[in-house]
Design a protein around this motif. Structure first.
Motif, PDB file in Angstrom:
ATOM      1  N   PHE A  80      -4.577  -8.974   6.046  1.00  0.00           N
ATOM      2  CA  PHE A  80      -3.927  -8.748   4.761  1.00  0.00           C
ATOM      3  C   PHE A  80      -3.957  -7.267   4.376  1.00  0.00           C
ATOM      4  N   LEU A  81      -5.038  -6.595   4.734  1.00  0.00           N
ATOM      5  CA  LEU A  81      -5.144  -5.165   4.437  1.00  0.00           C
ATOM      6  C   LEU A  81      -4.065  -4.385   5.190  1.00  0.00           C
ATOM      7  N   LEU A  82      -3.929  -4.661   6.467  1.00  0.00           N
ATOM      8  CA  LEU A  82      -2.942  -3.944   7.287  1.00  0.00           C
ATOM      9  C   LEU A  82      -1.505  -4.241   6.843  1.00  0.00           C
ATOM     10  N   LEU A  83      -1.310  -5.417   6.261  1.00  0.00           N
ATOM     11  CA  LEU A  83       0.035  -5.798   5.819  1.00  0.00           C
ATOM     12  C   LEU A  83       0.304  -5.440   4.359  1.00  0.00           C
ATOM     13  N   HIS A  84      -0.656  -4.767   3.722  1.00  0.00           N
ATOM     14  CA  HIS A  84      -0.527  -4.485   2.290  1.00  0.00           C
ATOM     15  C   HIS A  84       0.787  -3.770   1.944  1.00  0.00           C
ATOM     16  N   ASN A  85       1.088  -2.693   2.638  1.00  0.00           N
ATOM     17  CA  ASN A  85       2.303  -1.927   2.322  1.00  0.00           C
ATOM     18  C   ASN A  85       3.574  -2.715   2.632  1.00  0.00           C
ATOM     19  N   VAL A  86       3.477  -3.631   3.586  1.00  0.00           N
ATOM     20  CA  VAL A  86       4.612  -4.514   3.868  1.00  0.00           C
ATOM     21  C   VAL A  86       4.834  -5.445   2.674  1.00  0.00           C
ATOM     22  N   PHE A  87       3.723  -5.965   2.133  1.00  0.00           N
ATOM     23  CA  PHE A  87       3.815  -6.830   0.957  1.00  0.00           C
ATOM     24  C   PHE A  87       4.387  -6.069  -0.237  1.00  0.00           C
ATOM     25  N   VAL A  88       4.026  -4.798  -0.358  1.00  0.00           N
ATOM     26  CA  VAL A  88       4.558  -3.972  -1.447  1.00  0.00           C
ATOM     27  C   VAL A  88       6.065  -3.827  -1.294  1.00  0.00           C
ATOM     28  N   TYR A  89       6.499  -3.631  -0.079  1.00  0.00           N
ATOM     29  CA  TYR A  89       7.936  -3.461   0.198  1.00  0.00           C
ATOM     30  C   TYR A  89       8.736  -4.690  -0.235  1.00  0.00           C
ATOM     31  N   PHE A  90       8.129  -5.876  -0.045  1.00  0.00           N
ATOM     32  CA  PHE A  90       8.800  -7.120  -0.414  1.00  0.00           C
ATOM     33  C   PHE A  90       8.416  -7.590  -1.828  1.00  0.00           C
ATOM     34  N   HIS A  91       7.790  -6.673  -2.596  1.00  0.00           N
ATOM     35  CA  HIS A  91       7.437  -6.924  -3.994  1.00  0.00           C
ATOM     36  C   HIS A  91       6.428  -8.069  -4.167  1.00  0.00           C
ATOM     37  N   ILE A  92       5.614  -8.280  -3.145  1.00  0.00           N
ATOM     38  CA  ILE A  92       4.538  -9.266  -3.240  1.00  0.00           C
ATOM     39  C   ILE A  92       3.287  -8.618  -3.812  1.00  0.00           C
ATOM     40  N   GLU A  93       3.046  -7.368  -3.443  1.00  0.00           N
ATOM     41  CA  GLU A  93       1.928  -6.570  -3.934  1.00  0.00           C
ATOM     42  C   GLU A  93       2.471  -5.348  -4.676  1.00  0.00           C
ATOM     43  N   LYS A  94       1.566  -4.653  -5.360  1.00  0.00           N
ATOM     44  CA  LYS A  94       1.957  -3.441  -6.082  1.00  0.00           C
ATOM     45  C   LYS A  94       1.104  -2.260  -5.612  1.00  0.00           C
ATOM     46  N   GLY A  95       1.729  -1.096  -5.515  1.00  0.00           N
ATOM     47  CA  GLY A  95       0.997   0.122  -5.180  1.00  0.00           C
ATOM     48  C   GLY A  95       0.788   0.329  -3.695  1.00  0.00           C
ATOM     49  N   MET A  96       1.469   1.324  -3.141  1.00  0.00           N
ATOM     50  CA  MET A  96       1.324   1.625  -1.716  1.00  0.00           C
ATOM     51  C   MET A  96      -0.067   2.187  -1.433  1.00  0.00           C
ATOM     52  N   TYR A  97      -0.629   1.851  -0.275  1.00  0.00           N
ATOM     53  CA  TYR A  97      -1.936   2.354   0.141  1.00  0.00           C
ATOM     54  C   TYR A  97      -1.762   3.601   0.994  1.00  0.00           C
ATOM     55  N   ASP A  98      -2.689   4.548   0.814  1.00  0.00           N
ATOM     56  CA  ASP A  98      -2.751   5.692   1.732  1.00  0.00           C
ATOM     57  C   ASP A  98      -3.969   5.510   2.628  1.00  0.00           C
ATOM     58  N   ILE A  99      -4.270   6.496   3.448  1.00  0.00           N
ATOM     59  CA  ILE A  99      -5.394   6.394   4.386  1.00  0.00           C
ATOM     60  C   ILE A  99      -6.706   6.119   3.665  1.00  0.00           C
ATOM     61  N   LYS A 100      -6.919   6.802   2.540  1.00  0.00           N
ATOM     62  CA  LYS A 100      -8.156   6.612   1.782  1.00  0.00           C
ATOM     63  C   LYS A 100      -8.302   5.173   1.314  1.00  0.00           C
ATOM     64  N   ASP A 101      -7.222   4.608   0.813  1.00  0.00           N
ATOM     65  CA  ASP A 101      -7.256   3.226   0.341  1.00  0.00           C
ATOM     66  C   ASP A 101      -7.572   2.254   1.478  1.00  0.00           C
ATOM     67  N   TYR A 102      -6.995   2.526   2.632  1.00  0.00           N
ATOM     68  CA  TYR A 102      -7.268   1.662   3.784  1.00  0.00           C
ATOM     69  C   TYR A 102      -8.737   1.755   4.211  1.00  0.00           C
ATOM     70  N   LEU A 103      -9.290   2.961   4.166  1.00  0.00           N
ATOM     71  CA  LEU A 103     -10.694   3.140   4.553  1.00  0.00           C
ATOM     72  C   LEU A 103     -11.628   2.432   3.570  1.00  0.00           C
ATOM     73  N   ILE A 104     -11.331   2.580   2.270  1.00  0.00           N
ATOM     74  CA  ILE A 104     -12.154   1.919   1.251  1.00  0.00           C
ATOM     75  C   ILE A 104     -12.030   0.399   1.394  1.00  0.00           C
ATOM     76  N   GLY A 105     -10.802  -0.067   1.618  1.00  0.00           N
ATOM     77  CA  GLY A 105     -10.588  -1.501   1.807  1.00  0.00           C
ATOM     78  C   GLY A 105     -11.330  -2.028   3.016  1.00  0.00           C
ATOM     79  N   GLY A 106     -11.280  -1.283   4.124  1.00  0.00           N
ATOM     80  CA  GLY A 106     -11.982  -1.687   5.333  1.00  0.00           C
ATOM     81  C   GLY A 106     -13.483  -1.753   5.131  1.00  0.00           C
ATOM     82  N   ALA A 107     -14.032  -0.769   4.403  1.00  0.00           N
ATOM     83  CA  ALA A 107     -15.472  -0.741   4.132  1.00  0.00           C
ATOM     84  C   ALA A 107     -15.879  -1.940   3.288  1.00  0.00           C
TER      85      ALA A 107
END
Length: 285
Positions: A80-107
């Motif tokens: 779900f983390l890796l697909l986050h920006n895909v979900f944003v594109y299809f208006h399922i999620e809000k707010g695009m993730y950058d590298i920092k967000d992915y690292l924090i999410g992974g941690a």
């Protein structure tokens, strides 16, 4: 042994169908009925499947739970983390993730924390893992004093429900895990009841099974006339007596119905078996 596995799969199949129905617009009353026991059913089954031999091999037990709960949590959360920006594109999620967000999410994922609302279903994995740790710890240290077990778990149930009623926020929702640990204990206790009581449910007698199923359904529906909203994922348990009553009736209903249809190899039984065997994947979506 094969029939036992079939029976548990059918119970889980019915349970996951109830989970799906609980997320549909089926009316407030039926929503309350389903939520009053559908998650306790899964926790009860988990406690029922716990074996005493695990108390002699704590390391192996912990590794087993890490494999069946922690690793699936990490797997699904990372997907779900890796697909986050895909979900944003299809208006399922809000707010695009950058590298920092992915690292924090992974941690956070590695620390067994839900970091994103879309990961809502994974609360089940983390909470069941922590609840098993509580459950196992109590059983391990009361091996020679088994009489203390029931009072301890009743106390845990009361602590969890009191925190919920009074809106007391406990870090990591430990109050929820205390309640779940008590449900695990209920399943474990049922598994280890004297043979006479166990056989009462395990014998495939149609009339008895139908009576238990119908009576438990009627009582469950009647109890739920009294409003008592339960949402274990959000640590809402309502009245502890109502929680215990509806959970018991709902579990008895599913348990008895599953026993009734286990030996019938029809389409419904096979479908429930397949759904039950894939309940985790269905639950995640």
């Amino acid at each position: 042994m094969e029939k036992q596995i079939d029976f548990i799969s059918i119970c889980k199949g019915i349970g996951i169908i109830l989970v799906v129905l609980g997320h549909l617009n089926i009316g407030e009353y039926w929503h309350q009925v389903i939520y009053s026991f559908h998650m306790p059913l899964f926790f009860f089954i988990s406690g029922y499947l716990f074996k005493n031999i695990y108390l002699e091999i704590p390391k192996e037990f912990l590794l087993k739970k890490a494999k069946t709960l922690y690793i699936p949590f990490v797997k699904w959360a990372l997907i779900f983390l890796l697909l986050h920006n895909v979900f944003v594109y299809f208006h399922i999620e809000k707010g695009m993730y950058d590298i920092k967000d992915y690292l924090i999410g992974g941690a956070n994922i590695l620390l067994f924390c839900n970091y994103d609302p879309i990961l809502g279903p994974t609360w089940f994995l983390r909470s069941l893992f922590v609840s098993f740790l509580i459950f196992y710890t109590v059983l391990f240290f009361t091996r020679e004093r088994k009489g203390y077990r029931i009072p301890v778990f009743i106390l845990l149930l009361l602590i969890g429900t009191i925190c919920s009623i009074n809106d007391i926020s406990v870090p990591y929702k430990i109050e929820r895990d205390c309640v779940i640990a008590s449900i695990l204990m209920a399943g474990f206790t049922f598994r280890n009841t004297p043979p006479r009581l166990s056989q009462y449910y395990s014998q495939n007698k149609r009339i008895m099974g139908v009576c238990i199923t119908v009576v438990s359904l009627v009582i469950l529906l009647c109890i739920n006339i009294q409003a008592n909203k339960v949402d274990i994922s959000n640590s809402r348990f309502g009245n502890p007596l109502m929680l215990v009553s509806t959970s018991f009736m709902g579990i008895t209903l599913v348990w008895s119905f599953s026993k009734l249809i286990t030996n019938y190899q029809g389409m419904m039984t096979k479908t429930l078996h397949i759904i039950g065997d894939n309940s985790m994947a269905i639950f995640m979506f």
